[in-house]
Write a protein that holds these residues in place. Structure first.
Motif, PDB file in Angstrom:
ATOM      1  N   ARG A  73       0.827  -1.276  -0.025  1.00  0.00           N
ATOM      2  CA  ARG A  73       0.052   0.066   0.048  1.00  0.00           C
ATOM      3  C   ARG A  73       1.022   1.173   0.058  1.00  0.00           C
ATOM      4  NH1 ARG A  73      -2.910  -3.663   3.137  1.00  0.00           N
ATOM      5  NH2 ARG A  73      -5.414  -3.808   2.640  1.00  0.00           N
ATOM      6  N   THR A  74       0.221   2.505  -0.438  1.00  0.00           N
ATOM      7  CA  THR A  74       1.062   3.803  -0.461  1.00  0.00           C
ATOM      8  C   THR A  74       0.146   4.468   0.668  1.00  0.00           C
ATOM      9  OG1 THR A  74       1.469   3.535  -2.786  1.00  0.00           O
ATOM     10  CG2 THR A  74       1.485   5.744  -1.714  1.00  0.00           C
ATOM     11  N   THR A  75       1.086   5.065   1.662  1.00  0.00           N
ATOM     12  CA  THR A  75       0.562   5.999   2.491  1.00  0.00           C
ATOM     13  C   THR A  75       0.657   7.295   2.205  1.00  0.00           C
ATOM     14  OG1 THR A  75       0.996   4.291   4.154  1.00  0.00           O
ATOM     15  CG2 THR A  75       0.446   6.619   4.966  1.00  0.00           C
ATOM     16  N   LEU A  76      -0.567   7.945   2.281  1.00  0.00           N
ATOM     17  CA  LEU A  76      -0.370   9.527   2.020  1.00  0.00           C
ATOM     18  C   LEU A  76      -1.198  10.113   2.971  1.00  0.00           C
ATOM     19  CD1 LEU A  76      -1.766   9.427  -1.799  1.00  0.00           C
ATOM     20  CD2 LEU A  76       0.524   9.591  -0.939  1.00  0.00           C
ATOM     21  N   SER A  87      -3.605  -0.737  -5.046  1.00  0.00           N
ATOM     22  CA  SER A  87      -3.770  -0.796  -6.312  1.00  0.00           C
ATOM     23  C   SER A  87      -3.819  -2.153  -7.007  1.00  0.00           C
ATOM     24  CB  SER A  87      -2.940   0.167  -7.245  1.00  0.00           C
ATOM     25  OG  SER A  87      -1.381  -0.343  -7.179  1.00  0.00           O
ATOM     26  N   GLN A  88      -4.951  -2.436  -7.842  1.00  0.00           N
ATOM     27  CA  GLN A  88      -5.012  -3.814  -8.304  1.00  0.00           C
ATOM     28  C   GLN A  88      -5.500  -3.326  -9.990  1.00  0.00           C
ATOM     29  OE1 GLN A  88      -4.937  -7.128  -6.365  1.00  0.00           O
ATOM     30  NE2 GLN A  88      -3.290  -5.854  -6.421  1.00  0.00           N
ATOM     31  N   SER A  89      -5.069  -4.395 -10.669  1.00  0.00           N
ATOM     32  CA  SER A  89      -5.631  -4.388 -12.094  1.00  0.00           C
ATOM     33  C   SER A  89      -7.075  -5.098 -12.295  1.00  0.00           C
ATOM     34  CB  SER A  89      -4.648  -4.681 -13.077  1.00  0.00           C
ATOM     35  OG  SER A  89      -4.373  -6.331 -13.226  1.00  0.00           O
ATOM     36  N   VAL A  90      -7.880  -5.082 -13.168  1.00  0.00           N
ATOM     37  CA  VAL A  90      -9.031  -5.640 -13.213  1.00  0.00           C
ATOM     38  C   VAL A  90      -8.424  -7.263 -13.411  1.00  0.00           C
ATOM     39  CG1 VAL A  90     -10.728  -6.462 -15.243  1.00  0.00           C
ATOM     40  CG2 VAL A  90     -10.385  -3.952 -14.748  1.00  0.00           C
ATOM     41  N   ALA A  91      -7.561  -7.653 -14.008  1.00  0.00           N
ATOM     42  CA  ALA A  91      -7.071  -9.070 -14.151  1.00  0.00           C
ATOM     43  C   ALA A  91      -6.677  -9.562 -12.844  1.00  0.00           C
ATOM     44  CB  ALA A  91      -5.973  -9.184 -15.048  1.00  0.00           C
ATOM     45  N   GLN A  92      -6.023  -8.730 -12.071  1.00  0.00           N
ATOM     46  CA  GLN A  92      -5.697  -9.327 -10.725  1.00  0.00           C
ATOM     47  C   GLN A  92      -6.958  -9.660  -9.706  1.00  0.00           C
ATOM     48  OE1 GLN A  92      -2.794  -5.865 -10.036  1.00  0.00           O
ATOM     49  NE2 GLN A  92      -1.384  -7.638  -9.159  1.00  0.00           N
ATOM     50  N   LEU A  93      -7.749  -8.765  -9.800  1.00  0.00           N
ATOM     51  CA  LEU A  93      -8.966  -8.849  -9.091  1.00  0.00           C
ATOM     52  C   LEU A  93      -9.952  -9.934  -9.354  1.00  0.00           C
ATOM     53  CD1 LEU A  93     -10.228  -5.013  -8.572  1.00  0.00           C
ATOM     54  CD2 LEU A  93      -9.290  -6.309  -6.634  1.00  0.00           C
TER      55      LEU A  93
END
Length: 557
Positions: A73-76, A87-93
């Protein structure tokens, strides 16, 4: 960067106002420079409606492609919030959802279920149609049923483990696993009703949403509101576990204790048991060396490869013996076989399934003697040496003590014949073998060369470094000195006492002592051979087949 055309109205039970979600989404898009067509969803505790002012705001960025996005994860820090972005792509999900559909309950991981639950129950912010198309792979009712089955299995594992520990007299540990099982049973009950958020810390909020007045919820809260020992049922030892098992049955888990009389305790396959001079050692994974003493040694010797739990906990077995067996279980010496749960490996939150415990290693200066390991714990202690160094150091100690004895006789004979060159060589070798013995007992392996061994001994961090000065003093005595024999006698006596050696003393002139020494050598040679280590003198391997000196009749060995 505003995406009003793609916005989806959040569901009403989020714990952040819509305006705040929209504002954070705009800030996030500008910060990450997200390409067009990227979907965004609010997930986690705020999406569930549980979040508070200190909770992270979790967003899921979904790329409309088949790229492999990082797991981290990215922390902001946006506005006044700490924002976590994955973040995930459609394929990963899609792949993750299909994995959940195809897997059985014992194949699913908490992490995979958590990722899928967060996505399936996330609140779409942008591109809701894309999110809905991905979700078609795993409809919510099907996911809820899968999650419920997973929690049912976890509850069964925890409660069965609690039953085993309670039978072995480990009531405190049993109550802890019973509490864990109670939580998992309620997570199962909640998942069957559509409450599938994985994080256990929000269970009470999930139960509130399902109706806090439900009898089962009230019973669960009454059981777990304090430590088991604080309640009347828990004070009796077995009452708390009994109440939890009843709670699990009411939650719909009816097969927890089925097959209880057939539960097995099996010796783990990754162990090597070894004895030297009646001291029991258990090697785990050919890495950890445990020294068993007293009741632990007796208990380990009494166990067969497989036994029923009822045999170990019968009326004829005292509480101390069953307590030792419970410790064997914690250390991974034993595994539990209970019907389909073989081996029985329960799971606790934020962690892997239960694994063998590794206690702190012994802090003794002397780590190994000719009788085996030295630990500072009375019953079961862990050697500070890894298995291969333990075995090699012990073997070096045995050889050093044996050659020390041989050299002592050389010196005696040389002095009697006034053979000063031989006496000088023998005296020097005695000092070297004494140094080798002491360093081996400290676990130094491989040993330094004899040219530097006295200096190395003087560098020890314990009081044994003072023996280096005695070695130097002995080496400086002329071989004609009347003090030499006494000085060496005192030095060798101290080294043998400190190093736990000396079994070779007198063995060259006493058959009984030689027989005992042969048994010790055979034990160490066998251990080194079992661990795949080289033996300095290959002929010693004959001891493994003959048991003693090969040319003597069996009765004389």
């Amino acid at each position: 960067m505003t995406r009003s055309a793609d916005r989806v109205v959040p569901r009403s039970n989020t714990s952040l106002p819509r305006a705040e979600i929209d504002h954070l989404a705009d800030l996030l898009a500008d910060e990450l420079n997200l390409p067009p067509g990227t979907a965004l969803a609010l997930e986690g505790s705020h999406a569930e409606g549980f979040g508070n002012d200190c909770s992270d705001v979790d967003f899921l960025v979904i790329y409309p492609d088949s790229t492999i996005q990082p797991t981290l994860r990215t922390t902001l820090h946006l506005a006044t919030h700490r924002v976590e972005v994955r973040s995930q792509s459609v394929a990963q999900l899609t792949t993750q959802l299909l994995e959940v559909v195809a897997a059985s309950a014992d194949e699913l991981s908490e992490d995979l279920l958590d990722r899928c639950q967060r996505f399936l129950y996330a609140v779409p912010v942008w591109c809701g149609e894309l999110i809905d198309r991905i979700r078609e792979r795993l409809p919510l009712p099907q996911f809820d049923a899968i999650t419920a089955r997973w929690w049912a299995r976890q509850a069964r594992l925890s409660l069965r483990y609690a039953v085993v520990l309670a039978a072995l007299g480990a009531r405190e540990d049993a109550d802890g696993w019973a509490r864990n099982g109670a939580m998992q049973a309620m997570k199962y009950w909640a998942a069957r009703r559509g409450e599938c958020y994985m994080e256990p810390k929000w269970l009470d909020h999930q139960l509130d949403r399902l109706g806090a007045e439900t009898d089962l919820i009230q019973q669960y809260r009454a059981l777990t509101g304090g430590l088991p020992a604080d309640s009347e049922s828990g004070a009796s030892g077995s009452g708390f576990l009994t109440d939890v098992l009843d709670l699990a049955r009411q939650a719909g888990l009816s097969r927890i204790t089925t097959g209880r009389d057939d539960v097995r305790l099996d010796v783990a396959d990754n162990l090597l048991t070894w004895e030297a001079d009646d001291v029991v050692h258990v090697f785990r994974d050919r890495l950890d060396v445990f020294v068993l003493q007293g009741s632990a040694a007796e208990g380990w010797r009494s166990l067969s490869r497989t036994q029923l739990l009822t045999e170990v906990t019968s009326d004829g077995v005292d509480g101390q013996a069953t307590g030792v067996v419970a410790e064997f279980l914690r250390l991974g010496f034993l595994t539990v076989g209970w019907a389909e749960d073989t081996p029985l490996r329960p799971w606790q939150l934020i962690g892997a399934p239960v694994r063998p415990v590794t206690p702190p290693p012994s802090k003794n200066d002397i780590a190994v003697t000719m009788r085996g390991g030295v630990v500072d714990i009375a019953r079961i202690g862990l050697s500070a040496l890894p298995a291969t160094r333990f075995a090699a150091a012990g073997m070096s100690l045995v050889w050093s003590d044996l050659f020390l004895e041989i050299t002592r006789e050389d010196l005696t004979g040389a002095l009697q014949r006034r053979d000063w060159p031989l006496a000088r060589t023998a005296a020097h070798r005695m000092v070297m073998f004494a140094c080798r013995s002491l360093l081996s007992a400290h676990g130094v392996e491989p040993l330094p060369q004899d040219t530097e061994i006295v200096r190395y001994l003087g560098g020890l961090a314990c009081e044994h470094r003072t023996i280096a000065a005695e070695c130097i003093a002995a080496l400086q005595l002329p071989v004609t000195s009347e003090q030499l024999t006494q000085t060496l006698h005192d030095l060798i006596g101290r080294v043998r006492a400190e190093a736990g050696s000396g079994q070779a003393a007198g063995s060259l002139s006493c058959p009984d002592r030689l027989h005992r020494l042969n048994a010790i050598v055979r034990a160490w040679v066998g251990l080194n051979s079992a661990l795949g280590l080289d033996v300095l003198f290959p002929e010693a391997l004959d001891l493994l087949t003959t048991g003693s000196q090969p040319h003597l009749p069996a009765r004389s060995r």
